[in-house]
Design a protein around this motif. Structure first.
Motif, short mmCIF file in Angstrom:
data_model
loop_
_atom_site.label_atom_id
_atom_site.label_comp_id
_atom_site.label_asym_id
_atom_site.label_seq_id
_atom_site.Cartn_x
_atom_site.Cartn_y
_atom_site.Cartn_z
N MET A 1 -4.52 -3.13 10.52
CA MET A 1 -5.78 -3.60 9.15
C MET A 1 -5.48 -2.33 8.53
SD MET A 1 -10.07 -2.59 9.44
CE MET A 1 -10.34 -3.57 10.85
N LYS A 2 -5.42 -3.12 6.75
CA LYS A 2 -5.05 -2.36 6.10
C LYS A 2 -6.27 -1.21 5.14
CE LYS A 2 -2.12 -5.76 3.67
NZ LYS A 2 -1.94 -6.20 2.08
N ALA A 3 -5.58 0.07 4.20
CA ALA A 3 -6.86 0.28 3.89
C ALA A 3 -8.13 -0.10 2.97
CB ALA A 3 -5.98 1.92 3.54
N LYS A 4 -8.94 0.68 2.90
CA LYS A 4 -9.81 0.00 2.12
C LYS A 4 -9.68 0.24 0.20
CE LYS A 4 -13.84 1.00 4.94
NZ LYS A 4 -14.88 1.42 5.00
N ASN A 5 -9.28 -0.33 -0.40
CA ASN A 5 -9.16 -0.34 -1.72
C ASN A 5 -10.83 0.45 -1.65
OD1 ASN A 5 -8.86 -1.04 -4.61
ND2 ASN A 5 -8.23 -3.44 -3.81
N PRO A 6 -9.60 1.53 -3.02
CA PRO A 6 -10.92 2.07 -3.73
C PRO A 6 -11.60 1.31 -4.45
CG PRO A 6 -8.54 3.55 -2.93
CD PRO A 6 -8.77 2.00 -2.94
N THR A 7 -11.20 0.64 -5.45
CA THR A 7 -11.73 0.54 -6.36
C THR A 7 -12.87 -0.41 -6.10
OG1 THR A 7 -9.63 0.07 -7.48
CG2 THR A 7 -11.18 -1.29 -9.00
N ASN A 8 -12.86 -1.40 -4.68
CA ASN A 8 -13.83 -2.04 -4.54
C ASN A 8 -14.87 -0.99 -3.40
OD1 ASN A 8 -11.75 -4.53 -4.58
ND2 ASN A 8 -11.84 -5.02 -2.46
N GLU A 9 -14.16 -0.08 -3.12
CA GLU A 9 -15.51 0.69 -2.38
C GLU A 9 -16.52 1.11 -3.55
OE1 GLU A 9 -15.94 1.20 1.16
OE2 GLU A 9 -14.93 -0.37 0.96
N ARG A 10 -15.48 1.70 -4.71
CA ARG A 10 -16.57 1.69 -6.04
C ARG A 10 -17.33 1.05 -5.84
NH1 ARG A 10 -12.20 4.79 -7.24
NH2 ARG A 10 -11.34 3.91 -8.64
N ILE A 37 -19.48 -8.47 3.19
CA ILE A 37 -18.30 -8.75 1.88
C ILE A 37 -17.21 -8.38 2.80
CG2 ILE A 37 -17.84 -7.43 0.40
CD1 ILE A 37 -20.31 -7.39 -0.55
N ALA A 38 -17.48 -7.48 3.57
CA ALA A 38 -16.33 -6.89 4.41
C ALA A 38 -15.57 -7.84 4.83
CB ALA A 38 -16.70 -5.83 5.52
N ARG A 39 -15.62 -9.24 5.23
CA ARG A 39 -15.23 -9.71 6.21
C ARG A 39 -14.31 -10.78 4.96
NH1 ARG A 39 -20.27 -11.91 8.79
NH2 ARG A 39 -19.73 -11.51 10.96
N TYR A 40 -14.24 -10.78 3.69
CA TYR A 40 -14.16 -11.28 2.87
C TYR A 40 -12.85 -10.52 2.67
CZ TYR A 40 -13.02 -12.40 -1.62
OH TYR A 40 -12.14 -13.04 -3.41
N GLU A 41 -13.06 -9.36 2.36
CA GLU A 41 -12.29 -8.28 2.13
C GLU A 41 -10.91 -8.48 3.05
OE1 GLU A 41 -13.21 -4.51 0.20
OE2 GLU A 41 -15.53 -5.02 1.62
N GLU A 42 -11.40 -8.37 4.41
CA GLU A 42 -10.70 -8.39 5.66
C GLU A 42 -9.56 -9.30 5.33
OE1 GLU A 42 -10.26 -8.78 9.72
OE2 GLU A 42 -12.03 -8.06 9.37
N PHE A 43 -9.96 -11.05 4.67
CA PHE A 43 -9.40 -11.65 4.54
C PHE A 43 -7.97 -11.78 3.28
CE2 PHE A 43 -9.46 -16.31 2.29
CZ PHE A 43 -8.18 -16.69 2.21
N THR A 44 -8.79 -11.18 2.70
CA THR A 44 -7.78 -10.91 1.64
C THR A 44 -6.48 -10.28 1.87
OG1 THR A 44 -9.67 -9.76 0.47
CG2 THR A 44 -9.88 -11.79 -0.09
N GLY A 45 -7.24 -8.97 2.30
CA GLY A 45 -6.18 -7.91 3.00
C GLY A 45 -6.68 -6.79 1.79
N GLN A 46 -8.04 -6.88 1.18
CA GLN A 46 -8.32 -5.63 0.71
C GLN A 46 -7.52 -5.85 -0.80
OE1 GLN A 46 -10.41 -3.02 1.96
NE2 GLN A 46 -10.60 -4.61 3.72
N ARG A 47 -7.46 -7.16 -1.45
CA ARG A 47 -7.11 -7.20 -2.85
C ARG A 47 -8.37 -7.04 -3.03
NH1 ARG A 47 -4.24 -12.99 -3.76
NH2 ARG A 47 -4.05 -12.09 -5.39
N ASP A 48 -7.96 -6.32 -4.72
CA ASP A 48 -8.95 -6.06 -5.79
C ASP A 48 -9.93 -7.87 -6.27
OD1 ASP A 48 -10.41 -6.23 -8.15
OD2 ASP A 48 -9.39 -4.25 -7.90
N PHE A 49 -11.15 -7.20 -6.38
CA PHE A 49 -12.03 -8.17 -6.21
C PHE A 49 -11.51 -9.26 -7.04
CE2 PHE A 49 -15.27 -5.59 -3.99
CZ PHE A 49 -15.37 -6.59 -2.91
#
Length: 357
Positions: A1-10, A37-49
């Protein structure tokens, strides 16, 4: 699992703040939206929104379908994401990155929406099943008396388990046989006030509950601010293992122990395991069986905490298949006319299902 995207988290923190303070959403609702939203981020590999486009939207829908998720879950997940992306498209730095027309690609087909929003058949106990389960429950110890009173009380109130764990003795008016669900102290749905009189379903249930209140007041010496259904007190045995040791003066932290009590009670008499919430369906089924008048139906509906009788009819009021067949095949007047038709129109009008011209 990729690390969370800091920009997305903010940006998510900003959105959750908006949901809470601008939209007035409850914490539980916000957590559910966060999971979507986390399900979507997991699908994109934590790519920027900002990378969101119609290709991602279609791919995410396909990914949810392949995950064998329930249609209703897919529908709610996509709706959560649609609202988030719609809000995001209006924020500084995202206006040019996210196109409103791409968000439309998160829509399901009309067929899938119908499947997702169709009311599900939910099994619930009959009054006779509840009677059998309660009759078989032991009542020698205070804990056993509490558990039996819990079942009996829920059967004659239809109260939600979240409210059950937060009720205090003072919330029951013994003279009026009235449960006062004050949202400032009781965890009610949508934080609304609900006044519930004890339903006249079974005199034995009412006696069991009233005996329990008497036990708390005169034997346990509980005060008005003590819990109506206290959690189990724990102590350690000689092997330093925890064991039940009577009643505490604290509320349960959540409704999980109550659900276990209910399931075990049904299981012990060889019946399917039901949760407290299914008792609400049982009460509505009794409303049909007893042939309540419109005025009585409205009163029972309000007693369940429903603002309108239509909520009772649509959310809890589906008639079982066998009962449907019995009513359809019942021998009676082959035509509906005259007084019968006038009575039907009057009832539907009172329930606001039709408008008189």
């Amino acid at each position: 699992m990729k690390a969370k995207n800091p920009t997305n988290e903010r940006i998510k923190r900003t959105y959750f703040h908006h949901l809470k303070h601008a939209d007035g959403k409850a914490e539980q609702t916000i957590r559910q939206i966060g999971r979507s939203i986390a399900r979507y981020e997991e699908f994109t590999g934590q790519r920027d929104f900002k990378s969101f486009d119609q290709k991602q939207a279609v791919g995410f829908k396909d990914d949810l379908a392949k995950a064998s998720m329930a249609p209703a879950t897919i529908h709610s997940t996509l709706n959560d994401l649609k609202r988030f992306m719609g809000w995001l498209a209006l924020q500084q730095g995202f206006k040019r990155a996210i196109r409103i027309t791409d968000i439309d690609y998160l829509n399901l087909s009309e067929k899938d929406v119908r499947a997702a929003t169709a009311p599900a058949d939910k099994a619930f106990p009959t009054l006779q099943m509840v009677e059998r389960a309660i009759a078989a429950m032991p009542s020698a110890s205070p804990i056993e008396r509490r558990d039996r009173a819990l079942m009996a009380f829920t059967a004659i109130t239809g109260i939600r388990d979240g409210a059950l764990v937060s009720l205090k003795l003072k919330h029951f008016d013994q003279v009026r046989k009235l449960v006062l669900q004050d949202p400032r102290e009781v965890s009610t749905k949508f934080s609304k006030r609900i006044d519930t009189f004890l339903f006249p379903l079974n005199d034995a249930f009412e006696t069991i509950f009233l005996d329990w209140v008497d036990h708390l007041q005169n034997e346990e010496l509980f005060g008005q601010n003590d819990p109506l259904f206290p959690k189990t007190a724990l102590s350690q045995d000689d092997n330093y293992c925890f064991k039940a040791n009577g009643l505490s003066r604290e509320h349960w932290a959540n409704a999980s122990p109550i659900r276990t009590i209910f399931k075990d009670a049904f299981k012990s008499v060889g019946l399917p395991e039901f949760t407290p919430h299914r008792f609400r369906n049982m009460i509505v089924s009794e409303m049909y069986r007893r042939g309540l008048s419109v005025q009585e139906f409205k009163a029972w509906s309000q007693n369940l905490g429903h603002e309108g009788a239509m909520t009772t009819l649509t959310s809890y009021g589906k008639i079982g298949l066998e009962e449907q067949g019995r009513l359809v095949r019942a021998i009676g007047n082959p035509t509906l006319g005259g007084d019968n038709l006038d009575a039907l129109i009057a009832q539907l009008t009172a329930l606001k299902m039709i408008e008189r011209s």
